[in-house]
Design a protein around this motif. Structure first.
Motif, PDB file in Angstrom:
ATOM      1  N   TRP A  56       0.847  -1.177   0.000  1.00 14.50           N
ATOM      2  CA  TRP A  56       0.000   0.000   0.000  1.00 14.50           C
ATOM      3  C   TRP A  56       0.889   1.236   0.000  1.00 14.50           C
ATOM      4  O   TRP A  56       1.916   1.279   0.666  1.00 14.50           O
ATOM      5  CB  TRP A  56      -0.889   0.025   1.246  1.00 14.50           C
ATOM      6  N   SER A  57       0.478   2.227  -0.730  1.00 21.23           N
ATOM      7  CA  SER A  57       1.281   3.441  -0.774  1.00 21.23           C
ATOM      8  C   SER A  57       1.086   4.238   0.507  1.00 21.23           C
ATOM      9  O   SER A  57      -0.045   4.554   0.872  1.00 21.23           O
ATOM     10  CB  SER A  57       0.869   4.301  -1.972  1.00 21.23           C
ATOM     11  N   PRO A  58       2.145   4.590   1.223  1.00 13.82           N
ATOM     12  CA  PRO A  58       1.973   5.346   2.464  1.00 13.82           C
ATOM     13  C   PRO A  58       1.417   6.733   2.228  1.00 13.82           C
ATOM     14  O   PRO A  58       0.790   7.313   3.105  1.00 13.82           O
ATOM     15  CB  PRO A  58       3.396   5.396   3.050  1.00 13.82           C
ATOM     16  N   GLU A  59       1.646   7.294   1.044  1.00 17.99           N
ATOM     17  CA  GLU A  59       1.120   8.620   0.766  1.00 17.99           C
ATOM     18  C   GLU A  59      -0.391   8.608   0.548  1.00 17.99           C
ATOM     19  O   GLU A  59      -1.044   9.625   0.697  1.00 17.99           O
ATOM     20  CB  GLU A  59       1.792   9.214  -0.483  1.00 17.99           C
ATOM     21  N   HIS A  60      -0.941   7.467   0.195  1.00 17.79           N
ATOM     22  CA  HIS A  60      -2.342   7.438  -0.213  1.00 17.79           C
ATOM     23  C   HIS A  60      -3.220   6.604   0.718  1.00 17.79           C
ATOM     24  O   HIS A  60      -4.403   6.850   0.820  1.00 17.79           O
ATOM     25  CB  HIS A  60      -2.459   6.915  -1.643  1.00 17.79           C
ATOM     26  N   SER A  61      -2.656   5.590   1.356  1.00 15.48           N
ATOM     27  CA  SER A  61      -3.372   4.835   2.358  1.00 15.48           C
ATOM     28  C   SER A  61      -4.534   4.057   1.752  1.00 15.48           C
ATOM     29  O   SER A  61      -4.627   3.837   0.556  1.00 15.48           O
ATOM     30  CB  SER A  61      -3.863   5.795   3.453  1.00 15.48           C
ATOM     31  N   PHE A  62      -5.415   3.557   2.626  1.00 17.39           N
ATOM     32  CA  PHE A  62      -6.677   2.987   2.177  1.00 17.39           C
ATOM     33  C   PHE A  62      -7.785   3.553   3.051  1.00 17.39           C
ATOM     34  O   PHE A  62      -7.532   4.234   4.048  1.00 17.39           O
ATOM     35  CB  PHE A  62      -6.667   1.456   2.169  1.00 17.39           C
ATOM     36  N   ALA A  63      -9.022   3.291   2.645  1.00 10.72           N
ATOM     37  CA  ALA A  63     -10.172   3.841   3.354  1.00 10.72           C
ATOM     38  C   ALA A  63     -11.283   2.803   3.365  1.00 10.72           C
ATOM     39  O   ALA A  63     -11.291   1.873   2.561  1.00 10.72           O
ATOM     40  CB  ALA A  63     -10.652   5.120   2.662  1.00 10.72           C
ATOM     41  N   PHE A  64     -12.227   2.963   4.285  1.00  8.63           N
ATOM     42  CA  PHE A  64     -13.417   2.129   4.290  1.00  8.63           C
ATOM     43  C   PHE A  64     -14.426   2.683   3.299  1.00  8.63           C
ATOM     44  O   PHE A  64     -14.635   3.905   3.229  1.00  8.63           O
ATOM     45  CB  PHE A  64     -14.045   2.091   5.685  1.00  8.63           C
ATOM     46  N   ARG A  65     -15.049   1.788   2.541  1.00  9.56           N
ATOM     47  CA  ARG A  65     -16.144   2.179   1.661  1.00  9.56           C
ATOM     48  C   ARG A  65     -17.423   2.236   2.469  1.00  9.56           C
ATOM     49  O   ARG A  65     -17.832   1.251   3.084  1.00  9.56           O
ATOM     50  CB  ARG A  65     -16.329   1.176   0.516  1.00  9.56           C
ATOM     51  N   ARG A  66     -18.048   3.372   2.482  1.00 12.15           N
ATOM     52  CA  ARG A  66     -19.271   3.540   3.265  1.00 12.15           C
ATOM     53  C   ARG A  66     -20.381   2.633   2.730  1.00 12.15           C
ATOM     54  O   ARG A  66     -20.668   2.600   1.543  1.00 12.15           O
ATOM     55  CB  ARG A  66     -19.731   5.008   3.233  1.00 12.15           C
ATOM     56  N   GLY A  67     -20.987   1.856   3.618  1.00 11.88           N
ATOM     57  CA  GLY A  67     -22.114   1.006   3.262  1.00 11.88           C
ATOM     58  C   GLY A  67     -21.748  -0.262   2.529  1.00 11.88           C
ATOM     59  O   GLY A  67     -22.635  -1.013   2.117  1.00 11.88           O
ATOM     60  N   ALA A  68     -20.455  -0.548   2.344  1.00 13.76           N
ATOM     61  CA  ALA A  68     -20.067  -1.719   1.552  1.00 13.76           C
ATOM     62  C   ALA A  68     -19.289  -2.750   2.360  1.00 13.76           C
ATOM     63  O   ALA A  68     -19.002  -3.824   1.846  1.00 13.76           O
ATOM     64  CB  ALA A  68     -19.222  -1.287   0.358  1.00 13.76           C
ATOM     65  N   ASP A  69     -18.932  -2.467   3.607  1.00 11.30           N
ATOM     66  CA  ASP A  69     -18.141  -3.381   4.431  1.00 11.30           C
ATOM     67  C   ASP A  69     -16.862  -3.777   3.701  1.00 11.30           C
ATOM     68  O   ASP A  69     -16.463  -4.934   3.705  1.00 11.30           O
ATOM     69  CB  ASP A  69     -18.960  -4.625   4.796  1.00 11.30           C
ATOM     70  N   GLU A  70     -16.233  -2.807   3.049  1.00 16.34           N
ATOM     71  CA  GLU A  70     -15.018  -3.054   2.282  1.00 16.34           C
ATOM     72  C   GLU A  70     -13.970  -1.986   2.577  1.00 16.34           C
ATOM     73  O   GLU A  70     -14.293  -0.852   2.949  1.00 16.34           O
ATOM     74  CB  GLU A  70     -15.302  -3.034   0.781  1.00 16.34           C
ATOM     75  N   LEU A  71     -12.711  -2.379   2.357  1.00 20.44           N
ATOM     76  CA  LEU A  71     -11.606  -1.442   2.318  1.00 20.44           C
ATOM     77  C   LEU A  71     -11.285  -1.146   0.860  1.00 20.44           C
ATOM     78  O   LEU A  71     -11.422  -2.015  -0.005  1.00 20.44           O
ATOM     79  CB  LEU A  71     -10.369  -2.032   2.993  1.00 20.44           C
ATOM     80  N   PHE A  72     -10.859   0.061   0.604  1.00 25.77           N
ATOM     81  CA  PHE A  72     -10.486   0.450  -0.755  1.00 25.77           C
ATOM     82  C   PHE A  72      -9.204   1.251  -0.674  1.00 25.77           C
ATOM     83  O   PHE A  72      -9.050   2.112   0.205  1.00 25.77           O
ATOM     84  CB  PHE A  72     -11.585   1.295  -1.395  1.00 25.77           C
ATOM     85  N   GLY A  73      -8.257   0.959  -1.566  1.00 24.91           N
ATOM     86  CA  GLY A  73      -7.021   1.714  -1.516  1.00 24.91           C
ATOM     87  C   GLY A  73      -6.186   1.540  -2.762  1.00 24.91           C
ATOM     88  O   GLY A  73      -6.527   0.781  -3.672  1.00 24.91           O
ATOM     89  N   PHE A  74      -5.073   2.255  -2.780  1.00 23.79           N
ATOM     90  CA  PHE A  74      -4.166   2.225  -3.913  1.00 23.79           C
ATOM     91  C   PHE A  74      -2.937   1.405  -3.563  1.00 23.79           C
ATOM     92  O   PHE A  74      -2.248   1.696  -2.581  1.00 23.79           O
ATOM     93  CB  PHE A  74      -3.749   3.655  -4.287  1.00 23.79           C
ATOM     94  N   VAL A  75      -2.679   0.371  -4.352  1.00 26.39           N
ATOM     95  CA  VAL A  75      -1.498  -0.468  -4.192  1.00 26.39           C
ATOM     96  C   VAL A  75      -0.449   0.003  -5.188  1.00 26.39           C
ATOM     97  O   VAL A  75      -0.654  -0.062  -6.399  1.00 26.39           O
ATOM     98  CB  VAL A  75      -1.835  -1.951  -4.419  1.00 26.39           C
TER      99      VAL A  75
END
Length: 221
Positions: A56-75
């Protein structure tokens, strides 16, 4: 050698914290994605852990998708090259992804990215322009070509109708559906570094890079 928390995110309901942990291992390194359940009193207990080949890119991180029970991020680096990834919040297993066909080496030309408030779209800035794409599906992203200025800062309005970013000395507000410019603003505060919307969507703020630490708050009406 020091173990690093490479990136982390807290779920919208405040009950789960996800982190990517990077630690040296022999002559290489080991990365694990870890989820912690957060109790009402603030105590945390490990809920899941999985080894990861993704970086995972430290500059961009990941986030929770609201209402989807998922994580989303940039690798930035890993199997499949630079890509945006969806993963289960309850266990970290990957459930979807899409590559960045025009990304540079390790994807580092992706300067900023942001999820829409509903979690259905992602916007990102690269040296080739601004992109907006649905998180799910195979549709090509909409792209606004680079305008020659140094682009920094990226934010969605709370209703998801506008995307804002800064370029040169200007803050640009765009229609998120068409990427047509709605407004362009300049207060002579140097090069804007970041932009953010108030929760009610009626105001926004931008920080300047002119050496005086100025922050300008403006009405959107």
């Amino acid at each position: 050698a020091t173990t690093e928390i490479y990136t982390l995110a807290v779920s919208p309901d405040g009950r789960l914290l996800a982190a990517s942990i990077y630690r040296p291992a022999g002559h290489g390194h080991q990365t694990e994605d870890v989820g912690y359940a957060i109790a009402p009193d603030g105590r945390m207990a490990e809920a899941w852990r999985r080894p990861s080949d993704d970086r995972w890119s430290p500059e961009h991180s990941f986030a929770f998708r609201r209402g989807a029970d998922e994580l989303f991020g940039f690798v930035a680096a890993g199997a499949g090259g630079p890509q945006f990834v969806r993963a289960r919040a309850a266990g970290g297993e990957r459930v979807g992804s899409f590559p960045l066909a025009d990304a540079g080496p390790a994807g580092w030309n992706v300067a900023y990215w942001a999820l829409s408030p509903d979690g259905d779209r992602v916007a990102w800035l690269s040296d080739r322009g601004l992109y907006v794409r649905d998180v799910e599906g195979d549709a090509d992203p909409r792209r606004l070509p680079a305008d020659g200025g140094h682009r920094r800062g990226l934010a969605w309005s709370p209703d998801g109708r506008l995307v804002s970013y800064t370029t040169g000395t200007t803050v640009r507000l765009l229609d998120a559906g068409t990427l047509a410019e709605v407004r362009a603003l300049d207060w002579n505060i140097g090069k804007p570094r970041a932009v953010a919307f108030a929760p009610d969507g009626l105001r926004a703020a931008v920080s300047g890079d002119g050496g005086r630490g100025w922050v300008t708050v403006f009405d959107l009406e």
